[in-house]
Design a protein around this motif. Structure first.
Motif, PDB file in Angstrom:
ATOM      1  N   PRO A  77       0.827  -1.204   0.000  1.00 17.98           N
ATOM      2  CA  PRO A  77       0.000   0.000   0.000  1.00 17.98           C
ATOM      3  C   PRO A  77       0.864   1.260   0.000  1.00 17.98           C
ATOM      4  N   MET A  78       0.457   2.243  -0.782  1.00 14.39           N
ATOM      5  CA  MET A  78       1.071   3.568  -0.718  1.00 14.39           C
ATOM      6  C   MET A  78       0.003   4.559  -0.285  1.00 14.39           C
ATOM      7  N   TYR A  79       0.162   5.117   0.903  1.00 20.15           N
ATOM      8  CA  TYR A  79      -0.790   6.103   1.398  1.00 20.15           C
ATOM      9  C   TYR A  79      -0.423   7.465   0.826  1.00 20.15           C
ATOM     10  N   VAL A  80      -1.351   8.031   0.064  1.00 18.80           N
ATOM     11  CA  VAL A  80      -1.078   9.314  -0.587  1.00 18.80           C
ATOM     12  C   VAL A  80      -1.698  10.484   0.164  1.00 18.80           C
ATOM     13  N   SER A  81      -2.621  10.204   1.095  1.00 16.67           N
ATOM     14  CA  SER A  81      -3.264  11.278   1.852  1.00 16.67           C
ATOM     15  C   SER A  81      -3.883  10.725   3.127  1.00 16.67           C
ATOM     16  N   ASN A  82      -3.852  11.521   4.194  1.00 14.63           N
ATOM     17  CA  ASN A  82      -4.582  11.177   5.417  1.00 14.63           C
ATOM     18  C   ASN A  82      -5.740  12.144   5.672  1.00 14.63           C
ATOM     19  N   ALA A  83      -6.028  12.998   4.688  1.00 21.63           N
ATOM     20  CA  ALA A  83      -7.159  13.919   4.801  1.00 21.63           C
ATOM     21  C   ALA A  83      -8.456  13.146   4.605  1.00 21.63           C
ATOM     22  N   CYS A  84      -9.433  13.366   5.491  1.00 24.97           N
ATOM     23  CA  CYS A  84     -10.679  12.612   5.416  1.00 24.97           C
ATOM     24  C   CYS A  84     -11.841  13.457   5.931  1.00 24.97           C
ATOM     25  N   THR A  85     -13.002  13.276   5.323  1.00 23.93           N
ATOM     26  CA  THR A  85     -14.196  14.015   5.732  1.00 23.93           C
ATOM     27  C   THR A  85     -15.126  13.166   6.586  1.00 23.93           C
ATOM     28  N   ASN A  86     -14.694  11.956   6.942  1.00 21.41           N
ATOM     29  CA  ASN A  86     -15.511  11.067   7.773  1.00 21.41           C
ATOM     30  C   ASN A  86     -15.045  11.104   9.226  1.00 21.41           C
ATOM     31  N   SER A  87     -15.906  10.626  10.109  1.00 22.75           N
ATOM     32  CA  SER A  87     -15.558  10.590  11.534  1.00 22.75           C
ATOM     33  C   SER A  87     -15.654   9.165  12.073  1.00 22.75           C
ATOM     34  N   CYS A  88     -15.120   8.207  11.335  1.00 21.03           N
ATOM     35  CA  CYS A  88     -15.153   6.805  11.762  1.00 21.03           C
ATOM     36  C   CYS A  88     -14.425   6.673  13.098  1.00 21.03           C
ATOM     37  N   VAL A  89     -15.092   6.097  14.068  1.00 26.63           N
ATOM     38  CA  VAL A  89     -14.582   6.106  15.440  1.00 26.63           C
ATOM     39  C   VAL A  89     -13.347   5.228  15.613  1.00 26.63           C
ATOM     40  N   TYR A  90     -13.073   4.336  14.675  1.00 29.59           N
ATOM     41  CA  TYR A  90     -11.990   3.366  14.806  1.00 29.59           C
ATOM     42  C   TYR A  90     -10.758   3.729  13.998  1.00 29.59           C
ATOM     43  N   CYS A  91     -10.736   4.899  13.377  1.00 27.84           N
ATOM     44  CA  CYS A  91      -9.707   5.232  12.393  1.00 27.84           C
ATOM     45  C   CYS A  91      -8.868   6.434  12.822  1.00 27.84           C
ATOM     46  N   GLY A  92      -7.567   6.337  12.600  1.00 27.98           N
ATOM     47  CA  GLY A  92      -6.686   7.446  12.925  1.00 27.98           C
ATOM     48  C   GLY A  92      -6.910   8.670  12.069  1.00 27.98           C
ATOM     49  N   PHE A  93      -7.543   8.495  10.889  1.00 33.38           N
ATOM     50  CA  PHE A  93      -7.803   9.617   9.991  1.00 33.38           C
ATOM     51  C   PHE A  93      -9.121  10.343  10.315  1.00 33.38           C
ATOM     52  N   ASN A  94      -9.785   9.972  11.388  1.00 29.40           N
ATOM     53  CA  ASN A  94     -11.031  10.612  11.824  1.00 29.40           C
ATOM     54  C   ASN A  94     -10.868  12.127  11.776  1.00 29.40           C
ATOM     55  N   LEU A  95     -11.814  12.805  11.106  1.00 25.91           N
ATOM     56  CA  LEU A  95     -11.681  14.260  10.923  1.00 25.91           C
ATOM     57  C   LEU A  95     -11.660  15.020  12.238  1.00 25.91           C
ATOM     58  N   ASN A  96     -12.136  14.396  13.317  1.00 27.73           N
ATOM     59  CA  ASN A  96     -12.145  15.057  14.629  1.00 27.73           C
ATOM     60  C   ASN A  96     -10.817  14.932  15.365  1.00 27.73           C
ATOM     61  N   ASN A  97      -9.937  14.064  14.880  1.00 22.51           N
ATOM     62  CA  ASN A  97      -8.609  13.952  15.488  1.00 22.51           C
ATOM     63  C   ASN A  97      -7.767  15.154  15.092  1.00 22.51           C
ATOM     64  N   GLN A  98      -6.919  15.559  15.984  1.00 21.67           N
ATOM     65  CA  GLN A  98      -6.084  16.734  15.743  1.00 21.67           C
ATOM     66  C   GLN A  98      -4.729  16.310  15.177  1.00 21.67           C
ATOM     67  N   PHE A  99      -4.524  16.558  13.898  1.00 23.27           N
ATOM     68  CA  PHE A  99      -3.236  16.290  13.263  1.00 23.27           C
ATOM     69  C   PHE A  99      -3.164  17.085  11.964  1.00 23.27           C
TER      70      PHE A  99
END
Length: 370
Positions: A77-99
């Motif tokens: 896998p090549m991750y090209v972006s961690n920007a996300c508009t979802n708030s999935c509670v189990y994911c590090g890319f959750n838009l509510n997480n601060q990064f």
């Protein structure tokens, strides 16, 4: 008619009851068949099948070798972006997480590609957070055009697209699309996906239908193991596979088994799944469908992955980084989850060869798509 219409015929609670009521006789009957029904699959994922796990593993190995030989296909896998508009509670890319959000440029993607080609990879999986604004179809058209002469096979795991958009990407060499429903329990789905486009259960569920209509070569299915009862979610994944194979019979299919891993956030799995449970799932799928690709990622620990080499799995990721720019030395970007098998591709390939299996780095040429 889509799978959303088909799945309405089934009730989550009723299926749960059926699975847990399966008996040893049901399991033995299933193990005695050459061609299994979806009802037989229920028996093989039931608690009643636990005493028969060794026999299931033996049959799974035999079927896998008959269909795929002694081979393990490598992909990365090549991750090209961690920007996300979802708030999935189990994911590090959750838009509510601060990064800090990271979207790789074409130059950065090519730098990642050079590192992966040096490792020997030919099968590339482009992964991103689900953000059409930051990484829409135009972005992936540009990246695939830049990468098409560097890899023999390019797949994606991104936000669900429209049928026409998938058709656009196939013109740039798109081979496979992985889209996981996460859970087929519609009643609880919004609990895990409270906001963003992913909260639309039906739209996500119908994505493989759009892929079939678009003529994508291979479709990858799966549920996120740990959200709901793995036995019931596995049943609905198998049902989904059966529906798709009947309707889009020219398309090939893959099943993955992602288990929840540590990530930026506090969500913990609702359902614990042991190694024996995961072995049971994998063997049940192989006995149910000897032709489907079964993929095991670096979410799993090295010892378990090594033990699974001969028991049904046909595709492995190796040397995975789950943060954008991770292969070219960027350790600061946020990862989607932490990997469990951090061995190098060469180390994993060596283990595979020691067990008498062949590593397949390349089994597809782009000209075959024309």
């Amino acid at each position: 008619m889509s799978f959303y219409d088909e799945i309405k015929k089934y009730n989550w609670e009723e299926i749960t009851t059926r699975i847990y009521k399966k008996t040893a006789d049901d399991v033995k009957r299933a193990l005695g068949k050459d061609k299994l029904t979806i009802n037989d699959f229920q028996a093989l994922i039931s608690p009643a099948a636990k005493p028969y796990l060794e026999l299931m593993a033996q049959k799974s190995m035999q079927l896998t070798q008959k269909r795929f030989g002694k081979t393990i296909q490598f992909y990365v896998p090549m991750y090209v972006s961690n920007a996300c508009t979802n708030s999935c509670v189990y994911c590090g890319f959750n838009l509510n997480n601060q990064f800090d959000k990271t979207i790789l440029t074409k130059q950065q993607v090519l730098a990642e590609a050079r590192k992966l080609r040096e490792e020997g990879f030919e099968h590339l999986l482009l992964v991103s957070g689900e953000s059409s604004k930051d990484c829409g179809v135009e972005y992936f058209e540009e990246m695939m055009a830049a990468l098409s002469d560097k890899f023999s096979l390019i797949s994606i795991e991104i936000q669900p697209l429209k049928t026409e958009e998938y058709k656009r990407l196939t013109k740039h060499g798109l081979n496979t699309v992985y889209v996981y429903q996460e859970t087929y329990n519609e009643s609880n789905y919004r609990k895990y996906h409270p906001a963003g486009k992913k909260s639309n259960y039906q739209y996500r569920l119908e994505t493989p239908d759009r892929l079939g209509e678009a003529g994508v070569h291979k479709v990858g299915l799966g549920c996120l193991i740990g959200l709901e009862d793995w036995r019931v979610d596995s049943f609905f994944t198998a049902l989904h596979l059966q529906y798709l194979e009947n309707k889009y019979w020219r398309t090939k299919y893959s099943i993955s088994f992602p288990r929840l891993r540590p990530h930026l956030g506090t969500f913990e799995p609702n359902y614990k799944t042991s190694h024996r449970d995961l072995l049971q799932i994998i063997c049940a799928y192989r006995l149910f469908n000897e032709h489907v690709e079964l993929s095991l990622s670096t979410r799993e620990e090295p010892k378990f992955r090594d033990n699974m080499l001969k028991l049904g799995v046909t595709a492995y990721s190796a040397g995975s980084k789950t943060n954008p720019g991770g292969y070219s030395g960027n350790e600061e970007t946020t990862e989607q989850f932490s990997v469990h098998d951090d061995r190098s591709p060469a180390e994993i390939a060596s283990v595979i060869k020691e067990q008498g299996y062949e590593v397949v780095w390349k089994d597809w040429d782009s000209y075959m798509q024309k």
